[in-house]
Enzyme design. Structure first.
Site, PDB file in Angstrom:
ATOM      1  CG  ASP A   1      -7.956   3.054   1.159  1.00 44.10           C
ATOM      2  OD1 ASP A   1      -8.741   2.744   0.533  1.00 44.10           O
ATOM      3  OD2 ASP A   1      -7.565   4.543   1.215  1.00 44.10           O
TER       4      ASP A   1
ATOM      5  CE  LYS B   1      -2.795   2.391   3.221  1.00 47.96           C
ATOM      6  NZ  LYS B   1      -3.426   2.148   4.509  1.00 47.96           N
TER       7      LYS B   1
END
Ligand code: SF4
Length: 221
Positions: free
Chosen positions: A150, A132
């Site tokens: 996310d 991420k």
């Protein structure tokens, strides 16, 4: 039942649905952008590490002063640990994050000449940098298309029936197959705004949703 009207959807139809959803959300959130403040890949890398379980606004308050004290990878790599902890003490998990920041920057010096690499594999090979964070840096600091999965993107992708997966890497793969590259980074910004305002966890505001007609979960949640 959920997905009843979308069960027989082809990949092409799903991609078109996502394309329409992105266009509509772009019209609704023309100013959607990353909230973290940064002026370089290094600053975004540090801000991304600090942003885990912390509001972006708080991170921005802290980095305003932090980035005036620590300007280079070497500044972070050579930081005195107690001092660095103090400088980020208002951030949740600050001890662990200080250690991560310092060790990441030490690796950047040892393996990448003190530069933040613009490559997913190279970034994720650095201990402390997850997919991420790597995608956040690639997409926003280097302009390389990347989908950041996310909590908002994961939830909305599931509710919209774009991916049935709960594993973030698999959701990323599903979305990459559906969306042209030039929209990858923007998707994260749009879903983040949309997820904060309308498609909230735990309760979505389906009755005022601008893409409700495109969603198999409409009114069900
Ligand atoms: S209809 Fe409801 S569940 Fe579907 S995207 Fe909109 S807010 Fe989210």
């Amino acid at each position: 039942m959920m997905m009843k009207d979308f069960d027989k959807e082809s990949i092409t139809e799903r991609a078109e649905r996502l394309d329409t959803a992105c266009t509509t959300l772009s019209e609704n959130y023309p100013n959607a952008r990353l909230k973290l403040r940064f002026e370089s890949p290094l600053q975004l890398l540090i801000a991304s590490i600090l942003a885990a379980q912390c509001r972006d606004e708080r991170v921005n308050e802290v980095t305003l002063e932090l980035f005036s004290k620590y300007r280079t990878v070497a500044d972070f790599a050579n930081a005195e640990m107690e001092r660095l902890q103090e400088d980020i003490a208002s951030i949740p998990l600050f001890r662990r994050k200080a250690a991560t920041i310092r060790s990441c920057c030490q690796t950047l010096i040892e393996d990448h000449g003190g530069e933040v690499p613009s490559d997913l594999n190279a970034l994720t090979a650095v201990k402390g940098i997850g997919r991420k964070t790597a995608n956040m840096v690639l997409g926003n600091a280097f302009g390389i298309p990347a989908i950041i999965v996310d909590t908002h993107v994961l939830r909305i992708a599931n509710r919209l029936g774009l991916s049935q997966e709960s594993d973030r890497d698999k959701v990323e793969q599903d979305l990459m197959r559906l969306l042209p590259k030039e929209r990858w980074t923007r998707l994260g910004h749009l879903f983040a705004e949309f997820g904060r305002e309308i498609c909230k966890a735990p309760k979505a505001k389906c009755l005022v949703c601008p893409i409700g007609r495109l969603c198999p979960s409409h009114k069900i949640l």
